[in-house]
Each structure stands twice: as C-alpha cells, then as structure tokens.
Scaffold this active site. Sequence first.
Site, mmCIF file in Angstrom:
data_model
loop_
_atom_site.group_PDB
_atom_site.id
_atom_site.type_symbol
_atom_site.label_atom_id
_atom_site.label_comp_id
_atom_site.label_asym_id
_atom_site.label_seq_id
_atom_site.Cartn_x
_atom_site.Cartn_y
_atom_site.Cartn_z
ATOM 1 N N MET A 100 -17.214 33.849 -1.331
ATOM 2 C CA MET A 100 -18.583 34.017 -1.829
ATOM 3 C C MET A 100 -19.342 34.948 -0.879
ATOM 4 S SD MET A 100 -19.662 30.547 -3.727
ATOM 5 C CE MET A 100 -20.183 29.627 -2.311
ATOM 6 N N GLY A 101 -18.620 35.773 -0.134
ATOM 7 C CA GLY A 101 -19.266 36.706 0.784
ATOM 8 C C GLY A 101 -19.714 36.021 2.059
ATOM 9 N N GLY B 251 -13.231 33.133 9.633
ATOM 10 C CA GLY B 251 -12.306 32.336 8.818
ATOM 11 C C GLY B 251 -11.819 33.159 7.628
ATOM 12 N N HIS B 252 -12.743 33.855 6.958
ATOM 13 C CA HIS B 252 -12.337 34.737 5.851
ATOM 14 C C HIS B 252 -11.424 35.840 6.369
ATOM 15 C CE1 HIS B 252 -16.439 33.434 4.208
ATOM 16 N NE2 HIS B 252 -15.585 32.972 3.323
ATOM 17 N N GLN C 255 -10.974 21.517 -2.302
ATOM 18 C CA GLN C 255 -10.931 22.690 -3.181
ATOM 19 C C GLN C 255 -9.496 23.208 -3.296
ATOM 20 O OE1 GLN C 255 -13.833 26.068 -3.113
ATOM 21 N NE2 GLN C 255 -12.384 27.004 -1.729
ATOM 22 N N VAL D 166 -10.456 27.920 10.957
ATOM 23 C CA VAL D 166 -10.770 28.694 12.173
ATOM 24 C C VAL D 166 -12.040 28.091 12.762
ATOM 25 C CG1 VAL D 166 -11.314 30.979 13.102
ATOM 26 C CG2 VAL D 166 -9.720 30.755 11.189
ATOM 27 N N SER E 252 -18.128 28.634 8.952
ATOM 28 C CA SER E 252 -18.621 28.456 7.590
ATOM 29 C C SER E 252 -19.810 29.388 7.406
ATOM 30 C CB SER E 252 -19.095 27.008 7.403
ATOM 31 O OG SER E 252 -19.961 26.902 6.292
ATOM 32 N N ARG F 12 -22.349 28.679 5.903
ATOM 33 C CA ARG F 12 -23.563 27.857 6.004
ATOM 34 C C ARG F 12 -23.975 27.606 7.457
ATOM 35 N NH1 ARG F 12 -21.383 25.581 0.888
ATOM 36 N NH2 ARG F 12 -22.968 26.047 -0.671
HETATM 37 O O1 PAF Z 1 -14.529 28.704 -1.050
HETATM 38 C C1 PAF Z 1 -15.359 29.460 -1.612
HETATM 39 O O2 PAF Z 1 -15.983 30.313 -0.987
HETATM 40 C C2 PAF Z 1 -15.610 29.327 -3.105
HETATM 41 O O3 PAF Z 1 -15.611 28.000 -3.504
HETATM 42 C C3 PAF Z 1 -14.632 30.158 -3.960
HETATM 43 C C4 PAF Z 1 -13.200 29.655 -3.828
HETATM 44 C C5 PAF Z 1 -14.705 31.612 -3.565
HETATM 45 C C6 PAF Z 1 -15.003 30.043 -5.450
HETATM 46 O O4 PAF Z 1 -16.287 30.518 -5.682
#
Ligand code: PAF
Length: 301
Positions: free
Chosen positions: A32-33, A38-39, A156, A179, A188, A190
Amino acid sequence: MSVVLLSTVSEVRNRLQQVHAQGASIALVPTMGALHGGHQALIRHAAMENDFVVVSDFVNPTQFGPNEDFARYPRDLQHDQQRAAEAGAHLLFLPSVEEIYPTLSTTFQVDVGRLGTLLCGASRPGHFNGVATVVLKLLEIVQPERVYFGQKDFQQARIIEQMIAAFFLPVQMVVCPTVREVDGLALSSRNRYLNGEERVAATALYRSLLQLQSLLIAGERDPRQLSRHIETFLGEDERLRVEYVALVDPFTLEEVQQITAPFLCAMAVHIGNTRLIDNMLFSPHGEILPPDRFFQGTDLQ
Ligand code: PAF
C-alpha cells in the site's frame, strides 16, 4: 536502476506480455506504498528469485473500516519510487481506485470465512475480505510466478495462502521474516504515526515476545498463563492498550489449549491513535522459528 511507473491495467498487461514473451519470470510484491525496509527486503528477495519484479502501490479502500485511517494513510509517490528502484523493482503499478474497482465491481468480493474473523478480524470486520479481493485482482492483472508477503501480517499471509489453494491460482507464495528496527520494533508504514514518546513505548511489543520466549525456556507451557504474563507486561505501560494477545495454531489460527507443537503468538496493541501488530513463531521450548516452513503448502509449481 530506474523503475517504470504505470497506472492502468491495460498498460501493465501490455508491458508484462513483452516480459513473458522473453521467457522472464515475474514476481509481484503487493504493497500500500509508504515503502520501508520491510517492503524493500521483499523486493530484494523477489529480485533474487525472479527476472522481473512488479511492485503494486495501492491504498486499498475496501480493507479499511469506516473509522480507520484510509484518509490519513501515508502516500508519498516520490519516496516509493526511489525505495522501489533502490531495492531492484522493475515496474511500479500505481492504479487509481476507479481502475481497480470499476463501476459495479465493488459488489464482487472474496469471502474468506472464519479465518477472517479471528485475531485482527475480530475488531476489523470485512478487513480480510477486502485484502483478499484486492490481492486476487492484482494476481489476475500481473499473473506472476511468485508473490511475496511479510510475516508481520501473518494472518493476511495465511488467508492469501488459503485463497491461492482454494482457487487453484498458479502462483507460488513466499513469506519473508519480519524486518525490525535495531530496538526490535517491527517495520510498518503505521510507525510514522508515532510521536517520540509513543515510538519508545512501541518497543514493548517486541520485548513482550522476548519475555514469552524466556518463560518458555524456563519451562512454562500453559497458554493461559503465558498470555496473561504478556498482557500484564504490556499493561505496565499506561500508554499501551492491548487489543488482543493470542497463542494460536499457526495453520488454523485457532487458540491453542496446550503447547506441544510450534505455535504463533500474535498481538495487536494501541498506542495513542496508532494500532500496531506483531507476532513470532515459537517451538514449545522457546526457539524462535522462521516463517518459511509454515507456508510450504503454497508451492504449486
Ligand atoms: O499488506 C498490505 O500492505 C496490504 O494488505 C496488501 C497485501 C498490499 C493488500 O492491500
């Protein structure tokens, strides 16, 4: 390396047709940007295992409840573009809400059933239906060989794994370890909401998981005692409000009655206006386990 930005489904499909024609393997990292380390670890992992990495960057409205942070969720395209490129992404997919949810299609949703009502689902009704729906759409658009998720969102990942199996989707799911910052806070998007004092308090989630490890090593095996200990530990800081602490079976996500096999400790804690989650997998003797062996069932290739 530079990353190509595309915002429509047809542009992505055209570009990926060319990539496929060259025999290249394609990976998808859904996000979600507000990309963080971690991403980037997911993107790096994907770039190691695949020829072409697509990162989707879409704040998905259907996974936010009416009183949640959809409107204030951090959006920063330039930052994301740079982070994605740095980590080795080839294509950043930035669709609008209308592109992903064309007229009338909002009525079509994946229903994830009971798994979506447990843990975080108890306080976020419909959240996991929204997540599964958007991930299914992204998988259909990109048709990757592999899709990457982080352990921090364990529930998830389990739900997506089950969706992949239920719908026979020809994709392999890879779950990478959480991470953390040097003081243990799980990365995160957030975390950006936390002020200085809250940021310090937020390390309690990680510290409580280490407490649990010490208790297991000391021989405590009663799940009720263990979760009570963790709740008491977290409750010592009045800035924290515990939403749940649960010791669950890592496959079914149902609470365990006894500890005789590896289990997951998952938690959600509120600090000010910010809701944080964290989890760890443990052996009954207190060994911290990596996520990969808990998601082997997803390799459909
Ligand atoms: O983990 C996230 O950032 C979101 O839940 C995802 C998997 C991109 C779906 O919107």
